[in-house]
Write a protein that holds these residues in place. Structure first.
Motif, PDB file in Angstrom:
ATOM      1  N   ALA A 167      -0.375  10.460   4.622  1.00 51.81           N
ATOM      2  CA  ALA A 167      -1.346  11.540   4.443  1.00 51.81           C
ATOM      3  C   ALA A 167      -2.574  11.317   5.309  1.00 51.81           C
ATOM      4  O   ALA A 167      -3.103  12.255   5.926  1.00 51.81           O
ATOM      5  N   ALA A 168      -3.043  10.065   5.367  1.00 55.33           N
ATOM      6  CA  ALA A 168      -4.212   9.775   6.191  1.00 55.33           C
ATOM      7  C   ALA A 168      -3.916  10.024   7.664  1.00 55.33           C
ATOM      8  O   ALA A 168      -4.735  10.607   8.389  1.00 55.33           O
ATOM      9  N   LEU A 169      -2.731   9.616   8.122  1.00 53.32           N
ATOM     10  CA  LEU A 169      -2.372   9.843   9.524  1.00 53.32           C
ATOM     11  C   LEU A 169      -2.168  11.329   9.802  1.00 53.32           C
ATOM     12  O   LEU A 169      -2.517  11.824  10.888  1.00 53.32           O
ATOM     13  N   ALA A 170      -1.608  12.053   8.830  1.00 53.87           N
ATOM     14  CA  ALA A 170      -1.385  13.491   9.025  1.00 53.87           C
ATOM     15  C   ALA A 170      -2.684  14.264   9.123  1.00 53.87           C
ATOM     16  O   ALA A 170      -2.744  15.316   9.777  1.00 53.87           O
ATOM     17  N   LEU A 171      -3.732  13.753   8.492  1.00 47.28           N
ATOM     18  CA  LEU A 171      -5.031  14.423   8.547  1.00 47.28           C
ATOM     19  C   LEU A 171      -5.808  14.067   9.815  1.00 47.28           C
ATOM     20  O   LEU A 171      -6.962  14.468   9.968  1.00 47.28           O
ATOM     21  N   GLY A 172      -5.175  13.308  10.715  1.00 46.02           N
ATOM     22  CA  GLY A 172      -5.813  12.999  11.983  1.00 46.02           C
ATOM     23  C   GLY A 172      -6.488  11.654  12.041  1.00 46.02           C
ATOM     24  O   GLY A 172      -7.211  11.370  13.002  1.00 46.02           O
TER      25      GLY A 172
ATOM     26  N   MET B 262      -6.846   4.661   8.916  1.00 46.61           N
ATOM     27  CA  MET B 262      -5.904   4.582   7.800  1.00 46.61           C
ATOM     28  C   MET B 262      -6.001   3.233   7.110  1.00 46.61           C
ATOM     29  O   MET B 262      -5.985   3.138   5.879  1.00 46.61           O
ATOM     30  N   VAL B 263      -6.105   2.156   7.896  1.00 44.10           N
ATOM     31  CA  VAL B 263      -6.225   0.817   7.304  1.00 44.10           C
ATOM     32  C   VAL B 263      -7.507   0.712   6.493  1.00 44.10           C
ATOM     33  O   VAL B 263      -7.514   0.167   5.379  1.00 44.10           O
ATOM     34  N   ARG B 264      -8.588   1.238   7.032  1.00 47.85           N
ATOM     35  CA  ARG B 264      -9.881   1.141   6.356  1.00 47.85           C
ATOM     36  C   ARG B 264      -9.938   1.981   5.092  1.00 47.85           C
ATOM     37  O   ARG B 264     -10.578   1.579   4.102  1.00 47.85           O
ATOM     38  N   SER B 265      -9.288   3.142   5.079  1.00 45.20           N
ATOM     39  CA  SER B 265      -9.405   4.044   3.934  1.00 45.20           C
ATOM     40  C   SER B 265      -8.286   3.877   2.912  1.00 45.20           C
ATOM     41  O   SER B 265      -8.444   4.309   1.768  1.00 45.20           O
TER      42      SER B 265
ATOM     43  N   ALA C 173       0.854  -1.197   0.000  1.00 40.54           N
ATOM     44  CA  ALA C 173       0.000   0.000   0.000  1.00 40.54           C
ATOM     45  C   ALA C 173       0.887   1.243   0.000  1.00 40.54           C
ATOM     46  O   ALA C 173       1.906   1.292   0.703  1.00 40.54           O
ATOM     47  N   PRO C 174       0.564   2.279  -0.787  1.00 38.02           N
ATOM     48  CA  PRO C 174       1.440   3.456  -0.924  1.00 38.02           C
ATOM     49  C   PRO C 174       1.736   4.122   0.414  1.00 38.02           C
ATOM     50  O   PRO C 174       0.828   4.439   1.189  1.00 38.02           O
ATOM     51  N   LEU C 175       3.024   4.329   0.672  1.00 38.00           N
ATOM     52  CA  LEU C 175       3.430   4.948   1.929  1.00 38.00           C
ATOM     53  C   LEU C 175       2.946   6.386   2.025  1.00 38.00           C
ATOM     54  O   LEU C 175       2.571   6.857   3.111  1.00 38.00           O
ATOM     55  N   GLY C 176       2.937   7.103   0.890  1.00 40.06           N
ATOM     56  CA  GLY C 176       2.493   8.484   0.915  1.00 40.06           C
ATOM     57  C   GLY C 176       1.038   8.614   1.335  1.00 40.06           C
ATOM     58  O   GLY C 176       0.687   9.515   2.115  1.00 40.06           O
ATOM     59  N   GLU C 177       0.191   7.745   0.854  1.00 38.88           N
ATOM     60  CA  GLU C 177      -1.218   7.799   1.234  1.00 38.88           C
ATOM     61  C   GLU C 177      -1.411   7.395   2.689  1.00 38.88           C
ATOM     62  O   GLU C 177      -2.294   7.929   3.383  1.00 38.88           O
ATOM     63  N   ARG C 178      -0.594   6.457   3.169  1.00 40.85           N
ATOM     64  CA  ARG C 178      -0.671   6.111   4.592  1.00 40.85           C
ATOM     65  C   ARG C 178      -0.350   7.333   5.456  1.00 40.85           C
ATOM     66  O   ARG C 178      -1.100   7.659   6.394  1.00 40.85           O
TER      67      ARG C 178
END
Length: 332
Positions: A216-221, A227-230, A209-214
Motif C-alpha cells: 500500500a505504501a509503495l502503491a501510494l508513491g 516504506m521502510v520508515r513508515s 512486517a505486513p506485506l499489505g501495508e508494504r
C-alpha cells in the motif's frame, strides 16, 4: 402468508483434539526440555546466592560500595568493576546498535534475493567465532588504531569528562600507552560479538512486517526508504528494542575478549579512553585460579550480581521481542 418457523440457534461444532503418538512425544520432550532449562537456571541462581552468604556476612553492604580488590588487606568490593562493566557494555552498544540496525535493514529490505542468503549465513557465522579470537583481533588489530581515534577524541572533545585522558595530546611524542587497554578498546571488540545476535532478532522482526501495508505504501508513491520508515521501522520497534537489550545482556557478560584487552584497575572513573578498567566477568576469570576462602566467596557473589543483572535484561528483552512478534502494540 406462511409464518416462518424460528431459526434454531447455531451451535458451534466441537472439534476432536485427538493427538497422535508423535504429537504426544513431541509435547513431552518440549515440556521436559523447558522445565530442565528452568531448573538449571534456577539451580545456578540458588547456588550463587548460597555462596554469597559468607561474603555478605563478612563485608555487608560495603561489598557493593568498596572499589578496591585487595585480598591481602581484606578489602574486597565490586563498585569499580560494576562501573567498568557498564562502561564496556555502553561502548559496545554504541557501535553495535547502528551496525546491527543497518545490517538488518539492508538484508531484509535492500539485498538482492541471491545475496540475502549468503549475508544471513555470514552474519550468523560471526556468532560462532570463539570469543578469544575476537579478543586477539581486538588486541593486535583494533587497539593500535583505536588508540589513535582516542587521541583524536581527546584533542577535540577532551573537555567532556568521558573523553578526557591524563596525558598531553599535543606532545611531540604522544604517550600511546595511555590510550590502550581501555574500556573504549574492549568495547569495540565486544561490539562485534554483540552484532550477530542483535541483527538476527531485528532481521526476523522486520521480515514479519505486513506485506499489505508494504504494498500500500509503495502503491501510494512512497519510495523504498519511505516504506521502510513508515511501515517496517514502526512495526519492528519492539524487535529493535528487544534485540538491543539481548545484545546488552551479552555485552555485560563477555569475559575472554575483555580480559585479553583491558589493563585491570580498580578505580571508578568515567574516562573510557584512558588505560585501565575491569569488568565483573574479567575479574572472576582473572582471579578465580588463585582465590580461596573469602575471596572465592566474593568472586561468586560478584558472579551472582552479574547473573541477576543479565537475567533481568534478557527477560525484559524476551518480553519485548515476543510482543513484537505477536503484533501487540504495533497499531499506530
Amino acid at each position: 402468508m406462511h409464518e416462518h418457523e424460528p431459526a434454531t440457534p447455531a451451535i458451534p461444532r466441537r472439534l476432536a483434539s485427538t493427538t497422535t503418538g508423535s504429537d504426544r512425544v513431541f509435547a513431552a520432550v518440549a515440556r521436559t526440555t523447558g522445565l530442565t532449562v528452568l531448573l538449571i537456571t534456577g539451580g545456578i541462581g540458588v547456588f550463587l546466592a548460597l555462596q554469597s552468604v559468607p561474603t555478605l556476612r563478612h563485608y555487608g553492604l560495603h561489598f557493593f560500595t568498596q572499589t578496591q580488590w585487595q585480598p591481602d588487606a581484606d578489602k574486597l568490593g565490586i563498585a569499580a568493576v560494576l562501573v567498568g562493566t557498564v562502561e564496556v557494555a555502553a561502548v559496545a552498544m554504541f557501535f553495535a546498535f547502528p551496525l546491527s540496525l543497518a545490517t538488518a535493514l539492508y538484508i531484509s529490505e535492500y539485498a538482492p534475493p541471491r545475496v540475502r542468503g549468503v549475508l544471513v549465513s555470514l552474519v550468523d557465522l560471526m556468532a560462532a567465532v570463539p570469543s578469544i579470537i575476537y579478543g586477539l583481533w581486538g588486541f593486535f588489530l583494533v587497539e593500535p588504531h583505536a588508540s589513535q581515534v582516542a587521541l583524536f577524541l581527546q584533542k577535540h572533545l577532551g573537555w567532556i569528562p568521558f573523553f578526557k585522558v591524563h596525558a598531553d595530546p599535543d606532545a611531540a611524542i604522544w604517550d600511546r600507552s595511555r590510550y590502550t587497554a581501555s574500556a573504549f578498546c574492549a568495547g569495540i571488540a565486544v561490539a562485534m560479538m554483540v552484532l550477530p545476535m542483535a541483527c538476527a532478532v531485528m532481521r526476523q522482526v522486520f521480515s514479519q512486517a505486513p506485506l499489505g501495508e508494504r504494498e500500500a505504501a509503495l502503491a501510494l508513491g512512497s519510495t523504498r526508504w519511505g516504506m521502510v520508515r513508515s511501515v517496517v521501522l514502526p512495526f519492528g520497534r519492539g524487535g529493535i528494542i528487544g534485540g538491543t537489550m539481548l545484545g546488552l545482556g551479552r555485552a555485560l557478560g563477555e569475559t575472554i575478549a575483555v580480559l585479553l584487552i583491558i589493563s585491570p584497575e580498580f578505580t571508578i572513573k568515567p574516562r573510557i579512553l584512558e588505560i585501565g578498567t575491569d569488568t565483573v566477568s574479567a575479574l572472576i576469570a582473572g582471579q578465580f585460579g588463585e582465590a580461596n576462602g573469602i575471596q572465592l566467596s566474593a568472586l561468586l557473589t560478584a558472579g551472582f550480581v552479574l547473573f541477576v543483572i543479565t537475567l533481568i535484561v534478557n527477560t525484559l528483552a524476551a518480553i519485548v521481542v515476543n510482543r513484537s512478534r505477536s503484533g501487540a502494540g504495533t497499531d499506530a
